[in-house]
Design a protein around this motif. Structure first.
Motif, mmCIF file in Angstrom:
data_model
loop_
_atom_site.group_PDB
_atom_site.id
_atom_site.type_symbol
_atom_site.label_atom_id
_atom_site.label_comp_id
_atom_site.label_asym_id
_atom_site.label_seq_id
_atom_site.Cartn_x
_atom_site.Cartn_y
_atom_site.Cartn_z
ATOM 1 N N MET A 161 0.854 -1.179 0.000
ATOM 2 C CA MET A 161 0.000 0.000 0.000
ATOM 3 C C MET A 161 0.894 1.235 0.000
ATOM 4 O O MET A 161 1.625 1.480 0.945
ATOM 5 C CB MET A 161 -0.913 -0.047 1.227
ATOM 6 C CG MET A 161 -1.828 1.139 1.338
ATOM 7 S SD MET A 161 -3.106 0.931 2.573
ATOM 8 C CE MET A 161 -4.365 0.181 1.575
ATOM 9 N N ASP A 162 0.861 1.976 -1.088
ATOM 10 C CA ASP A 162 1.763 3.113 -1.268
ATOM 11 C C ASP A 162 1.205 4.438 -0.785
ATOM 12 O O ASP A 162 1.952 5.391 -0.618
ATOM 13 C CB ASP A 162 2.139 3.252 -2.751
ATOM 14 C CG ASP A 162 2.918 2.056 -3.237
ATOM 15 O OD1 ASP A 162 3.658 1.464 -2.435
ATOM 16 O OD2 ASP A 162 2.771 1.709 -4.420
ATOM 17 N N ASP A 163 -0.082 4.537 -0.593
ATOM 18 C CA ASP A 163 -0.691 5.810 -0.232
ATOM 19 C C ASP A 163 -0.822 5.997 1.279
ATOM 20 O O ASP A 163 -1.789 6.544 1.770
ATOM 21 C CB ASP A 163 -2.049 5.959 -0.915
ATOM 22 C CG ASP A 163 -2.991 4.795 -0.623
ATOM 23 O OD1 ASP A 163 -2.531 3.774 -0.077
ATOM 24 O OD2 ASP A 163 -4.179 4.913 -0.954
ATOM 25 N N VAL A 164 0.189 5.548 2.034
ATOM 26 C CA VAL A 164 0.201 5.659 3.487
ATOM 27 C C VAL A 164 1.169 6.770 3.886
ATOM 28 O O VAL A 164 2.312 6.797 3.440
ATOM 29 C CB VAL A 164 0.648 4.333 4.148
ATOM 30 C CG1 VAL A 164 0.697 4.465 5.659
ATOM 31 C CG2 VAL A 164 -0.252 3.190 3.726
ATOM 32 N N GLU B 8 -10.292 6.822 9.203
ATOM 33 C CA GLU B 8 -9.648 6.370 10.430
ATOM 34 C C GLU B 8 -8.190 5.983 10.175
ATOM 35 O O GLU B 8 -7.881 5.341 9.177
ATOM 36 C CB GLU B 8 -10.413 5.179 11.000
ATOM 37 C CG GLU B 8 -10.133 4.924 12.446
ATOM 38 C CD GLU B 8 -11.044 3.854 13.034
ATOM 39 O OE1 GLU B 8 -10.901 3.590 14.235
ATOM 40 O OE2 GLU B 8 -11.868 3.266 12.314
ATOM 41 N N ALA B 9 -7.316 6.385 11.094
ATOM 42 C CA ALA B 9 -5.883 6.123 10.954
ATOM 43 C C ALA B 9 -5.460 4.913 11.767
ATOM 44 O O ALA B 9 -6.077 4.577 12.773
ATOM 45 C CB ALA B 9 -5.089 7.342 11.408
ATOM 46 N N GLY B 10 -4.365 4.281 11.333
ATOM 47 C CA GLY B 10 -3.707 3.261 12.138
ATOM 48 C C GLY B 10 -2.821 3.956 13.152
ATOM 49 O O GLY B 10 -2.452 5.127 12.973
ATOM 50 N N LYS C 196 -3.083 -5.097 4.876
ATOM 51 C CA LYS C 196 -2.558 -4.315 3.755
ATOM 52 C C LYS C 196 -1.184 -3.716 4.052
ATOM 53 O O LYS C 196 -0.705 -2.868 3.317
ATOM 54 C CB LYS C 196 -3.546 -3.213 3.393
ATOM 55 C CG LYS C 196 -4.866 -3.776 2.968
ATOM 56 C CD LYS C 196 -5.844 -2.715 2.569
ATOM 57 C CE LYS C 196 -7.145 -3.416 2.287
ATOM 58 N NZ LYS C 196 -8.005 -2.880 1.365
ATOM 59 N N GLY C 197 -0.558 -4.139 5.150
ATOM 60 C CA GLY C 197 0.790 -3.679 5.455
ATOM 61 C C GLY C 197 0.888 -2.374 6.229
ATOM 62 O O GLY C 197 1.981 -1.847 6.408
ATOM 63 N N VAL C 198 -0.241 -1.870 6.703
ATOM 64 C CA VAL C 198 -0.230 -0.595 7.431
ATOM 65 C C VAL C 198 0.523 -0.728 8.756
ATOM 66 O O VAL C 198 1.366 0.108 9.094
ATOM 67 C CB VAL C 198 -1.663 -0.065 7.643
ATOM 68 C CG1 VAL C 198 -1.670 1.184 8.518
ATOM 69 C CG2 VAL C 198 -2.324 0.216 6.303
ATOM 70 N N TYR D 182 2.880 6.896 16.575
ATOM 71 C CA TYR D 182 2.997 6.964 15.124
ATOM 72 C C TYR D 182 1.585 6.794 14.581
ATOM 73 O O TYR D 182 0.839 5.943 15.059
ATOM 74 C CB TYR D 182 3.886 5.840 14.583
ATOM 75 C CG TYR D 182 5.337 6.033 14.907
ATOM 76 C CD1 TYR D 182 6.178 6.667 14.006
ATOM 77 C CD2 TYR D 182 5.864 5.600 16.117
ATOM 78 C CE1 TYR D 182 7.522 6.861 14.305
ATOM 79 C CE2 TYR D 182 7.197 5.794 16.422
ATOM 80 C CZ TYR D 182 8.013 6.426 15.513
ATOM 81 O OH TYR D 182 9.333 6.624 15.808
ATOM 82 N N ARG D 183 1.238 7.587 13.579
ATOM 83 C CA ARG D 183 -0.069 7.488 12.960
ATOM 84 C C ARG D 183 0.093 7.215 11.468
ATOM 85 O O ARG D 183 0.942 7.801 10.813
ATOM 86 C CB ARG D 183 -0.854 8.773 13.150
ATOM 87 C CG ARG D 183 -1.155 9.028 14.613
ATOM 88 C CD ARG D 183 -2.405 9.758 14.871
ATOM 89 N NE ARG D 183 -2.734 10.191 16.208
ATOM 90 C CZ ARG D 183 -2.313 9.769 17.361
ATOM 91 N NH1 ARG D 183 -1.453 8.825 17.424
ATOM 92 N NH2 ARG D 183 -2.723 10.256 18.504
ATOM 93 N N ALA D 184 -0.739 6.326 10.957
ATOM 94 C CA ALA D 184 -0.725 5.976 9.538
ATOM 95 C C ALA D 184 -2.032 6.457 8.915
ATOM 96 O O ALA D 184 -3.095 5.882 9.164
ATOM 97 C CB ALA D 184 -0.580 4.470 9.360
ATOM 98 N N GLU D 185 -1.924 7.514 8.141
ATOM 99 C CA GLU D 185 -3.080 8.041 7.414
ATOM 100 C C GLU D 185 -3.070 7.406 6.022
ATOM 101 O O GLU D 185 -2.028 7.390 5.357
ATOM 102 C CB GLU D 185 -2.973 9.558 7.268
ATOM 103 C CG GLU D 185 -2.855 10.304 8.578
ATOM 104 C CD GLU D 185 -4.185 10.530 9.274
ATOM 105 O OE1 GLU D 185 -5.227 10.448 8.591
ATOM 106 O OE2 GLU D 185 -4.168 10.785 10.478
ATOM 107 N N VAL D 186 -4.212 6.892 5.609
ATOM 108 C CA VAL D 186 -4.329 6.260 4.295
ATOM 109 C C VAL D 186 -5.343 7.057 3.487
ATOM 110 O O VAL D 186 -6.481 7.261 3.932
ATOM 111 C CB VAL D 186 -4.761 4.784 4.410
ATOM 112 C CG1 VAL D 186 -4.907 4.157 3.037
ATOM 113 C CG2 VAL D 186 -3.762 4.007 5.259
#
Length: 96
Positions: free
Chosen positions: A1-4, A26-28, A53-55, A17-21
């Motif tokens: 997933m490249d759009d993280v 909602e973020a990881g 998805k690898g987040v 750490y926050r992962a916005e997709v």
């Protein structure tokens, strides 16, 4: 997933750490507590629609990269981070 997009919020005693997709509200998140020069990784969360998805892996990769750059160690308490360290013996240089 490249759009993280991974961001870090680093407080005096805790951080995250926050992962916005893109396209997802909602973020990881991966949270940690500080104990001297050790980051205690205590929780990882990824919303249901982003799981598998690898987040979470991207969150841990960011944690590892920052620990190496900053000279800190990581104590994994979260089951996901514990398992990630088992899968990546090359991370032993940052394991507390």
């Amino acid at each position: 997933m490249d759009d993280v997009t991974i961001t870090r919020e680093d407080g005096e005693r805790r951080g995250a750490y926050r992962a916005e997709v893109e396209g997802h509200a909602e973020a990881g998140e991966l949270t940690y507590q500080k104990s001297g020069d050790v980051l205690v990784a205590d929780h990882t969360y990824v919303p249901d629609e982003l799981r598998g998805k690898g987040v979470a892996a991207k969150l841990v990769d960011a944690l590892i990269a920052d620990a190496r750059e900053e000279g800190t160690k990581i104590r994994p308490l979260c089951s996901y981070v514990v398992a990630a360290f088992r899968r990546h013996p090359e991370w032993k240089d940052v394991l507390a």
